[in-house]
Design a protein around this motif. Structure first.
Motif, short mmCIF file in Angstrom:
data_model
loop_
_atom_site.label_atom_id
_atom_site.label_comp_id
_atom_site.label_asym_id
_atom_site.label_seq_id
_atom_site.Cartn_x
_atom_site.Cartn_y
_atom_site.Cartn_z
N LYS A 128 0.81 -1.23 0.00
CA LYS A 128 0.00 0.00 0.00
C LYS A 128 0.84 1.28 0.00
CE LYS A 128 -4.03 -2.20 1.91
NZ LYS A 128 -4.80 -2.55 3.10
N ILE A 129 2.10 1.16 0.35
CA ILE A 129 3.01 2.32 0.24
C ILE A 129 4.29 1.82 -0.43
CG2 ILE A 129 2.07 3.55 2.25
CD1 ILE A 129 4.60 2.62 3.81
N ALA A 130 5.04 2.78 -1.01
CA ALA A 130 6.21 2.38 -1.80
C ALA A 130 7.50 2.31 -0.99
CB ALA A 130 6.38 3.36 -2.96
N PHE A 131 7.56 3.09 0.11
CA PHE A 131 8.86 3.23 0.80
C PHE A 131 8.64 3.66 2.24
CE2 PHE A 131 12.53 5.91 2.03
CZ PHE A 131 13.57 5.02 1.80
N HIS A 132 9.47 3.12 3.12
CA HIS A 132 9.45 3.58 4.52
C HIS A 132 10.86 3.57 5.06
CE1 HIS A 132 8.48 4.32 8.61
NE2 HIS A 132 8.70 3.09 9.02
N ILE A 133 11.20 4.62 5.82
CA ILE A 133 12.50 4.68 6.51
C ILE A 133 12.19 4.89 7.98
CG2 ILE A 133 12.93 7.15 6.05
CD1 ILE A 133 15.92 5.99 5.40
N SER A 134 12.69 3.99 8.81
CA SER A 134 12.15 3.81 10.15
C SER A 134 12.97 4.49 11.24
CB SER A 134 12.13 2.30 10.41
OG SER A 134 11.70 1.99 11.68
N GLY A 135 12.30 4.87 12.32
CA GLY A 135 13.00 5.44 13.48
C GLY A 135 12.96 4.53 14.69
N ILE A 136 12.61 3.26 14.47
CA ILE A 136 12.48 2.33 15.60
C ILE A 136 13.84 2.13 16.28
CG2 ILE A 136 12.01 -0.09 16.20
CD1 ILE A 136 9.63 -0.01 14.31
N GLY A 137 13.86 2.37 17.59
CA GLY A 137 15.11 2.28 18.36
C GLY A 137 15.71 3.66 18.65
N GLN A 138 15.19 4.71 17.99
CA GLN A 138 15.77 6.04 18.14
C GLN A 138 14.82 7.02 18.83
OE1 GLN A 138 18.36 5.31 14.07
NE2 GLN A 138 17.90 7.42 14.60
N GLU A 139 13.68 6.49 19.29
CA GLU A 139 12.64 7.37 19.84
C GLU A 139 13.07 8.10 21.11
OE1 GLU A 139 12.25 4.07 19.27
OE2 GLU A 139 10.42 3.67 18.13
N ALA A 140 13.85 7.42 21.96
CA ALA A 140 14.21 8.02 23.25
C ALA A 140 15.04 9.29 23.06
CB ALA A 140 14.99 7.01 24.10
N ALA A 141 16.02 9.22 22.17
CA ALA A 141 16.89 10.38 21.93
C ALA A 141 16.07 11.52 21.34
CB ALA A 141 18.03 9.99 21.00
N GLN A 142 15.20 11.17 20.41
CA GLN A 142 14.41 12.22 19.75
C GLN A 142 13.48 12.92 20.73
OE1 GLN A 142 12.48 10.25 16.46
NE2 GLN A 142 14.43 9.46 15.69
N ILE A 143 12.84 12.14 21.59
CA ILE A 143 11.90 12.73 22.54
C ILE A 143 12.65 13.46 23.65
CG2 ILE A 143 10.28 12.03 24.39
CD1 ILE A 143 9.00 12.48 21.60
N GLY A 144 13.77 12.91 24.07
CA GLY A 144 14.57 13.60 25.08
C GLY A 144 14.98 14.98 24.59
N ALA A 145 15.45 15.06 23.34
CA ALA A 145 15.86 16.35 22.76
C ALA A 145 14.64 17.27 22.58
CB ALA A 145 16.55 16.12 21.42
N ALA A 146 13.55 16.71 22.12
CA ALA A 146 12.34 17.51 21.84
C ALA A 146 11.87 18.24 23.10
CB ALA A 146 11.23 16.60 21.32
N PHE A 147 11.91 17.53 24.23
CA PHE A 147 11.39 18.12 25.47
C PHE A 147 12.27 19.26 25.99
CE2 PHE A 147 7.63 16.13 27.50
CZ PHE A 147 7.24 15.34 26.44
N ALA A 148 13.46 19.39 25.45
CA ALA A 148 14.35 20.48 25.89
C ALA A 148 14.09 21.77 25.11
CB ALA A 148 15.80 20.04 25.73
N LEU A 149 13.19 21.72 24.13
CA LEU A 149 12.96 22.88 23.26
C LEU A 149 11.71 23.65 23.67
CD1 LEU A 149 13.55 21.19 19.80
CD2 LEU A 149 15.17 22.58 21.11
N ARG A 150 11.62 24.91 23.20
CA ARG A 150 10.36 25.66 23.28
C ARG A 150 9.63 25.40 21.97
NH1 ARG A 150 13.03 31.26 25.25
NH2 ARG A 150 13.67 30.57 27.33
N LYS A 151 8.61 24.56 22.10
CA LYS A 151 7.88 24.10 20.92
C LYS A 151 7.26 25.28 20.16
CE LYS A 151 4.13 20.99 21.45
NZ LYS A 151 3.72 19.61 21.71
N GLY A 152 7.48 25.33 18.86
CA GLY A 152 6.87 26.39 18.04
C GLY A 152 7.66 27.70 18.04
N GLU A 153 8.65 27.82 18.94
CA GLU A 153 9.50 29.02 18.97
C GLU A 153 10.89 28.71 18.42
OE1 GLU A 153 9.81 31.29 22.62
OE2 GLU A 153 7.75 30.71 23.13
N ASP A 154 11.50 27.66 18.99
CA ASP A 154 12.83 27.26 18.52
C ASP A 154 12.69 26.64 17.12
OD1 ASP A 154 14.13 28.10 20.84
OD2 ASP A 154 13.62 26.24 21.88
#
Ligand SMILES: Cc1ncc(C[n+]2csc(CCOP(=O)(O)OP(=O)(O)O)c2C)c(N)n1
Length: 327
Positions: free
Chosen positions: A33-59
């Protein structure tokens, strides 16, 4: 800089949402049903850890293709992710023209990146220069894989940010492979953090399977950048739990035993166990979260499936200028 119980529960919720969306993408691919996927499985913790350190919508955020969890936190919706996988017209990054996971989200200050790896790093540094020149109280977070830190663009951009002490955080998601190339064949130093020394900025290696440790490192770097003390290079060490993409067969370059060993250190599991140990996450609460997320994923898939494709005559629309004025 301790995060509260609701904040840590929120972190887990976004990690779980990213994981379930990502898993569904693999299923959709196998169903044709889709042609291509590139996955982030295993990398979620780092991404969310970094995300929470930002001012969402400003930075400003200049991510790379595995950053689904980061994007979801910034407000990218499950429906938009599915629209992107299916190449539909309402997809916000490019109206269905770009490959999936090449994020762009104007309302969240996320800038589109090109397919050549590391080209996002000079963009991030340019934005950081603009912030400094305008004296704005903002920072830029840009992410990249460890393999792409071999690119000239990356060295040029990081060097420049260090010279001019720009408010930018370079987070390397070191998942140990650049397609089939292991990190040992990619760099002569132990990891990307060591490269900071030669470029004149602080380099920190952190356990990228620990969302709270990454949050701590990125939050310190963000504070430093806001004080005008320049950039930081953070290497989050993790493992890519899936093949490189839906076009890759990773059995040709790494053993099943190696992958299975890393699955036991899955960052999602680690966060879940942490919340359970705190007494914050009960079996009932987890079940309710799973049900809520499954409903979100199902709805996203259904809505995206029914959404229209771009019309063929629109294909060149925002890419080429249709009217050229000759002065
Ligand atoms: C300049 C350039 N060379 C090669 C490619 C093909 N390519 C796409 S992803 C990738 C691997 C990148 O590895 P890494 O930076 O470690 O990130 P990962 O995919 O492992 O997260 C390569 C070689 C590309 N997109 N751009």
């Amino acid at each position: 800089m301790t995060l509260s119980e609701p904040q840590q529960m929120d972190m887990f919720w976004y990690m779980l949402l990213a994981r379930r969306l990502d898993e569904r993408a693999w299923v959709l691919h196998r169903q044709g049903k889709i042609a291509f996927h590139i996955s982030g499985i295993g990398q979620e913790a780092a991404q969310i850890g970094a995300a929470f350190a930002l001012r969402k919508g400003e930075d400003w955020v200049v991510p790379y293709y595995r950053d689904l969890a980061l994007m979801l936190y910034l407000g990218y919706t499950p429906r938009e992710f599915m629209l992107s996988l299916m190449g539909k017209r309402e997809e916000p990054s490019s109206g269905g023209r770009q490959m999936p996971s090449h994020w762009s989200l104007r309302r969240a200050n996320v800038v589109s990146h090109s397919a050549p790896v590391a080209t996002q790093t000079p963009h991030a540094v340019g934005i950081a220069l603009a912030i400094k020149m305008r004296r704005e109280d903002k920072v830029v977070l840009t992410t990249i894989g460890e393999g792409a830190t071999s690119q000239g663009e990356w060295y040029e951009a990081v060097n420049w940010a260090a010279i001019h002490r720009l408010p930018v955080i370079f987070m390397v998601e070191n998942n140990r492979y650049a397609i089939s190339e292991p990190v040992e064949k990619q760099m002569a130093v132990e990891g990307a953090a060591a490269k900071a020394c030669g470029l004149g900025l602080e380099g920190i290696a952190v356990d990228g399977t620990d969302a709270l440790a990454v949050y701590d490192a990125v939050a310190r770097a963000v504070e430093k950048a806001r004080r005008g003390e320049g950039p930081t290079l953070i290497e989050a060490r993790m493992y890519r739990l899936t093949p490189h993409s839906s076009d890759d067969d990773d059995r040709s370059y790494r053993s099943r035993e190696e992958v299975e060993a890393h699955k036991r250190r899955d960052p999602l599991l680690r966060m879940r166990q942490h919340l359970e140990a705190q007494g914050w996450l009960s079996a009932e609460r987890l079940q309710a979260m799973e049900a809520e997320i499954k409903a979100l994923v199902d709805t996203a898939v259904n809505e995206a499936t029914q959404a229209p494709y771009p019309a063929p005559e629109e294909a060149a629309g925002p890419v080429f200028c249709t009217e050229v004025s000759h002065a």
